[in-house]
Write a protein that holds these residues in place. Structure first.
Motif, short mmCIF file in Angstrom:
data_model
loop_
_atom_site.label_atom_id
_atom_site.label_comp_id
_atom_site.label_asym_id
_atom_site.label_seq_id
_atom_site.Cartn_x
_atom_site.Cartn_y
_atom_site.Cartn_z
N ALA A 1 -61.06 -59.43 70.72
CA ALA A 1 -62.43 -59.09 70.32
C ALA A 1 -62.45 -57.80 69.50
CB ALA A 1 -63.32 -58.95 71.56
N ILE A 2 -61.58 -56.86 69.85
CA ILE A 2 -61.51 -55.58 69.12
C ILE A 2 -60.91 -55.80 67.72
CG2 ILE A 2 -60.50 -53.28 69.10
CD1 ILE A 2 -62.72 -53.68 71.15
N TYR A 3 -59.85 -56.60 67.66
CA TYR A 3 -59.26 -56.90 66.35
C TYR A 3 -60.29 -57.55 65.43
CZ TYR A 3 -54.35 -55.81 67.35
OH TYR A 3 -53.16 -55.16 67.61
N GLU A 4 -61.07 -58.44 66.00
CA GLU A 4 -62.09 -59.13 65.21
C GLU A 4 -63.19 -58.18 64.77
OE1 GLU A 4 -65.34 -62.79 65.65
OE2 GLU A 4 -63.84 -62.45 67.22
N ALA A 5 -63.60 -57.29 65.67
CA ALA A 5 -64.70 -56.38 65.37
C ALA A 5 -64.33 -55.38 64.27
CB ALA A 5 -65.11 -55.63 66.64
N ASP B 1 -73.01 -54.27 67.58
CA ASP B 1 -72.90 -55.08 68.78
C ASP B 1 -71.53 -55.72 68.89
OD1 ASP B 1 -73.01 -57.87 70.14
OD2 ASP B 1 -74.81 -56.85 70.88
N VAL B 2 -70.90 -55.51 70.03
CA VAL B 2 -69.64 -56.19 70.35
C VAL B 2 -69.77 -56.76 71.75
CG1 VAL B 2 -67.15 -55.93 70.75
CG2 VAL B 2 -68.25 -54.68 68.87
N ALA B 3 -69.75 -58.06 71.85
CA ALA B 3 -69.89 -58.75 73.13
C ALA B 3 -71.18 -58.37 73.84
CB ALA B 3 -68.67 -58.48 74.02
N GLY B 4 -72.26 -58.19 73.05
CA GLY B 4 -73.56 -57.93 73.67
C GLY B 4 -73.89 -56.48 73.92
N ARG B 5 -73.03 -55.55 73.50
CA ARG B 5 -73.32 -54.13 73.75
C ARG B 5 -73.08 -53.31 72.47
NH1 ARG B 5 -70.90 -52.17 79.47
NH2 ARG B 5 -72.45 -50.54 79.06
N PRO B 6 -73.99 -52.35 72.18
CA PRO B 6 -73.78 -51.49 71.01
C PRO B 6 -72.67 -50.49 71.30
CG PRO B 6 -75.74 -50.79 72.20
CD PRO B 6 -75.27 -52.06 72.86
N ILE B 7 -71.63 -50.52 70.52
CA ILE B 7 -70.46 -49.68 70.81
C ILE B 7 -70.62 -48.26 70.28
CG2 ILE B 7 -68.89 -51.64 70.84
CD1 ILE B 7 -68.06 -50.90 67.98
N ARG B 8 -69.88 -47.34 70.88
CA ARG B 8 -69.81 -45.96 70.42
C ARG B 8 -68.45 -45.77 69.75
NH1 ARG B 8 -69.23 -42.33 73.92
NH2 ARG B 8 -68.92 -43.54 75.81
N CYS B 9 -68.47 -45.11 68.61
CA CYS B 9 -67.22 -44.89 67.87
C CYS B 9 -67.12 -43.43 67.43
CB CYS B 9 -67.15 -45.78 66.62
SG CYS B 9 -67.21 -47.55 66.96
N ASP B 10 -65.92 -42.89 67.52
CA ASP B 10 -65.70 -41.53 67.06
C ASP B 10 -64.22 -41.36 66.75
OD1 ASP B 10 -66.15 -38.95 66.33
OD2 ASP B 10 -67.04 -38.32 68.23
N PHE C 1 -63.60 -48.60 77.71
CA PHE C 1 -63.36 -47.89 76.44
C PHE C 1 -61.90 -48.07 76.04
CE2 PHE C 1 -62.30 -44.81 79.73
CZ PHE C 1 -61.14 -44.21 79.25
N GLY C 2 -61.59 -47.64 74.85
CA GLY C 2 -60.22 -47.78 74.36
C GLY C 2 -60.04 -47.07 73.02
N HIS C 3 -58.90 -47.33 72.38
CA HIS C 3 -58.61 -46.72 71.08
C HIS C 3 -58.09 -47.79 70.13
CE1 HIS C 3 -58.58 -43.22 73.75
NE2 HIS C 3 -58.88 -42.51 72.66
N VAL C 4 -58.45 -47.62 68.87
CA VAL C 4 -58.00 -48.54 67.85
C VAL C 4 -57.28 -47.73 66.77
CG1 VAL C 4 -58.68 -50.31 66.18
CG2 VAL C 4 -60.02 -49.98 68.28
N ASP C 5 -56.06 -48.12 66.45
CA ASP C 5 -55.27 -47.42 65.43
C ASP C 5 -55.25 -48.23 64.14
OD1 ASP C 5 -54.66 -45.48 67.32
OD2 ASP C 5 -52.82 -46.48 67.96
N PHE C 6 -55.36 -47.53 63.02
CA PHE C 6 -55.35 -48.16 61.69
C PHE C 6 -54.19 -47.62 60.87
CE2 PHE C 6 -59.66 -48.25 63.29
CZ PHE C 6 -60.11 -49.52 62.97
#
Length: 275
Positions: free
Chosen positions: A204-208, A253-262, A232-237
């Motif tokens: 789901a994270i890869y897709e988002a 929205d990801v899976a029904g919830r507005p995500i926080r990103c920083d 929560f988690g971390h995504v590396d680019f």
């Protein structure tokens, strides 16, 4: 008898002399009068000169006052214009609500349908990210304040048949949130992602975040004892630019919830529990 004639002649001569003197006297008295006339003429000239100067001064003053009046009038018009703009802006934001957590593919007609029961919609604005994709948010402006107040009651409601709940806040706060632009000053390639649904997995994270750039790693935080997902988690680019795009998806929205990103701190990018 001869003496009498002489006496009469002398008296006659004296009378004639007196008459001559009397006639001369008035003519002598006229000279001062002529001087007075000259003085009056001079006075008139001075008076005329003063009048001319006063007229010149008066003629010179009106343009100055006219320019001042024009300046004051321009300032008043500018102040009134600014006041109207502030009132119009204030009125518009009071009639507006901000929706967060919409599906990326949500169309304007669907958004209008979502708030249709609140009142007449004047406009719908759907902001897009730097990549041209929808941010999952929308500004909805109604024709009156009462309708906007009614729309706030939709906070937490499910959007259509998407199964996703939407956050609805005042347009004023929405403007503040959307105006925030974070800079990737550290040049990090890692992003912290929070407020994730418990059922979210790596796919789901890869897709988002796939549209931001190449995702090199996903690390979801797990409880060390139970192994359960902590939300929560971390995504590396592969690039800092991709990470910057990912942060711009905050509120999506990801899976029904507005995500926080920083942007992730250095210590967070180098560690963390996850799969």
């Amino acid at each position: 008898e001869e003496e009498d004639d002489d006496s009469d002649d002398d008296d006659s001569d004296d009378d004639d002399d007196e008459d001559d003197e009397a006639k001369a006297a008035p003519s002598q008295g006229k000279a001062p009068a002529e001087k007075d006339d000259d003085s009056d003429d001079d006075s008139d000239d001075d008076s005329d000169s003063d009048d001319d100067e006063e007229e010149e001064e008066e003629d010179a003053k009106p343009p100055a006052r006219a320019e001042e009046d024009v300046d004051n009038g321009a300032k008043e018009m500018e102040a009134e214009s600014k006041k109207r703009k502030r009132e119009e802006s204030s009125s518009e934001v009071d009639r507006m609500v901000y929706l967060v957590g919409l599906p990326w593919r949500a169309e304007e007609a669907e958004i209008r349908g979502f708030v249709a029961g609140c009142g007449t919609v004047e406009s719908v604005e759907q902001p897009v990210g730097s990549d041209g994709r929808s941010t999952g948010t929308a500004f909805v402006t109604f024709t009156d304040v009462a309708a906007a107040q009614e729309a706030l009651a939709l906070n937490g409601e499910i959007f259509g048949d998407s199964g996703r709940w939407v956050k609805v806040i005042k347009g004023e706060y929405g403007k503040q949130e959307s105006a925030k632009e974070k800079e990737n000053t550290s040049g990090t390639c890692s992003v912290f992602v929070g407020n994730l649904a418990w059922e979210v997995d790596e796919d789901a994270i890869y897709e988002a975040f796939g549209g931001c750039g190449t995702v090199t790693n996903v690390r979801l935080a797990l409880d060390r004892e139970t192994g359960k997902f902590r939300g929560f988690g971390h995504v590396d680019f592969d690039t800092a630019q991709a990470a910057t795009k990912a942060v711009a998806l905050a509120g999506t929205d990801v899976a029904g919830r507005p995500i926080r990103c920083d942007f992730a701190a250095a210590r967070e990018s180098n560690g963390g529990n996850g799969g």
